[in-house]
Design an enzyme around this catalytic site. Structure first.
Site, PDB file in Angstrom:
ATOM      1  CG  HIS A 225      -2.028   0.976   1.190  1.00 13.04           C
ATOM      2  ND1 HIS A 225      -2.319   1.760   0.108  1.00 13.04           N
ATOM      3  CD2 HIS A 225      -2.927   1.348   2.159  1.00 13.04           C
ATOM      4  CE1 HIS A 225      -3.327   2.557   0.386  1.00 13.04           C
ATOM      5  NE2 HIS A 225      -3.719   2.334   1.630  1.00 13.04           N
ATOM      6  CG  HIS A 264      -3.827   0.894  -9.329  1.00 16.07           C
ATOM      7  ND1 HIS A 264      -5.166   0.819  -9.028  1.00 16.07           N
ATOM      8  CD2 HIS A 264      -3.281   1.745  -8.415  1.00 16.07           C
ATOM      9  CE1 HIS A 264      -5.427   1.587  -7.978  1.00 16.07           C
ATOM     10  NE2 HIS A 264      -4.305   2.154  -7.589  1.00 16.07           N
ATOM     11  CG  ASP A 321       3.171   3.844  -5.171  1.00 14.74           C
ATOM     12  OD1 ASP A 321       3.114   4.662  -4.248  1.00 14.74           O
ATOM     13  OD2 ASP A 321       2.352   2.924  -5.322  1.00 14.74           O
TER      14      ASP A 321
END
Length: 393
Positions: A225, A264, A321
């Site tokens: 996460h 994702h 990210d």
């Protein structure tokens, strides 16, 4: 065990568990929407404080409202001296997310509204206290663990600029401030992800805001996460050179590993946040004299996408990210602070969800989250097991 017994280990993916007015993630279209506004429009035009107001109050503020909200946040930046004392007695090698999760209840101990009857006004006060205070805690901890004096807040600065000032001891330039502010906007909310679901689940028990957000921090600390951008930066450092990219991709795919920052659970196109972050990472690398991390990321993205298509016959896409790692690294921020930065931003979204769960939902909903489970354990026979004394086992 009956081998034919079906399992439902879905991780709740694809299961709608509640209604919400806060955020919409449209994975196929690559859209992220905060209360009706596309996130890329907010990142381009709004300050983080405006987005916090939007998430908490369900609309964009008027000029006077924004000024009042900014002033309220500034007044709440200073945390109790007892909290600084607590941070100073902790081992300096503690994980920053563990420190932050431990410190949040202490931040709540200074909130006198917790002794009052729960209501929307008091919840909003707690939300502001957390948005302001968590940023102070993260900056203070980083200085304390590096044997530096704590830098106290400067109320002439915006939320983004003040955090960078408390972290480094010098005021940031306008361009860096703007990039960091946009980064906060992009991380502020993302519907029912793991940490937000955790916050809402705790809130459904009627626990207060600090308990819900402390639990959310524990969820965010996981490598899958909030910790994903940390692993992206470690991956980039491991590759280190463009001529090692092909070998890294090949070994990763052959071993069944992950290329961090790609893929994702929801998006079926590039994450809209990654699209905004990429040019900021490029420019920030140029400012810092470290263009190699963006360039390495960009080449890795292109080659990894091609390799997935060639070897797995499917596309893979960038998530938030992938470029946030190189952006924050170019700002001179320690890699293990990347997840706390996520928390500094996401506090606004978590708080909005706690408020919605406890006070703002008009539609009927369960008073307490209580999912079921399929029991697949062993039985001793057609009925329940029979107790056997120790000497006869």
């Amino acid at each position: 065990m009956d081998e034919c017994l079906p399992l439902k280990n879905t991780g709740l993916r694809g299961v709608d568990i509640a209604s919400s007015k806060i955020c919409d993630v449209q994975g196929k279209q690559g859209k992220l929407i905060y209360r009706g506004f596309l996130v890329e429009d907010l990142a381009k035009n709004a300050t983080f404080e405006e987005v916090c107001f939007l998430l908490l109050y369900e609309r964009l503020p008027q000029k006077e409202e924004l000024e009042e909200f900014q002033q309220s946040l500034k007044q709440k930046r200073e945390v109790p001296e007892s909290l600084y004392s607590f941070l100073k007695i902790l081992p300096h090698d503690m994980n920053p997310m563990d420190v932050l999760q431990a410190a949040v209840p202490l931040l709540g101990s200074n909130d006198k509204t917790l002794d009052l009857e729960p209501n929307l006004e008091n919840a909003l006060h707690s939300a502001e206290n957390l948005i302001a205070g968590i940023a102070t805690i993260v900056a203070a901890w980083d200085r304390i663990r590096n044997n530096k004096d704590v830098v106290y807040p400067d109320n002439d600065l915006s939320h983004a600029a003040n955090f960078l000032y408390m972290l480094k001891g010098e005021k940031p330039d306008p361009e860096t401030t703007r990039f960091f502010d946009a980064g906060l906007v992009l991380h502020a909310e993302h519907s029912f992800n793991a940490s937000t679901f955790t916050a809402r689940q705790v809130a459904s028990t009627k626990a207060h805001m600090y308990a819900a957000l402390s639990a959310a921090l524990g969820s965010l600390s996981g490598a899958l996460h909030g910790g994903a951008n940390v692993r992206v930066m470690k991956m980039l450092k491991e590759i280190n050179s463009p001529d090692k990219i092909d070998d890294y991709i090949q070994k990763t795919l052959e071993s069944g590993g992950l290329i961090m920052g790609l893929g994702h659970a929801v998006y079926q196109t590039d994450d809209p946040r990654a699209i905004v972050l990429a040019p900021m990472s490029k420019r920030m690398g140029e400012i810092a004299g470290q263009p190699q991390w963006y360039e390495l990321s960009r080449e890795l993205e292109v080659k990894a996408k091609k390799a997935f298509m060639d070897k797995k016959q499917r596309q893979i896409y960038c998530n938030v990210d992938f470029y946030s790692a190189s952006l924050f690294h170019a700002m001179g921020i320690a890699t293990d602070l990347f997840t706390p930065l996520f928390a500094i931003s996401r506090t606004s979204g978590w708080a909005a969800h706690v408020i919605e769960e406890q006070f703002a939902m008009a539609a009927p909903k369960p008073s307490l989250y209580r999912p079921g489970a399929d029991y697949v354990g062993e039985y001793c026979g057609p009925d329940e097991c029979v107790w056997t004394d120790m000497e006869n086992r």
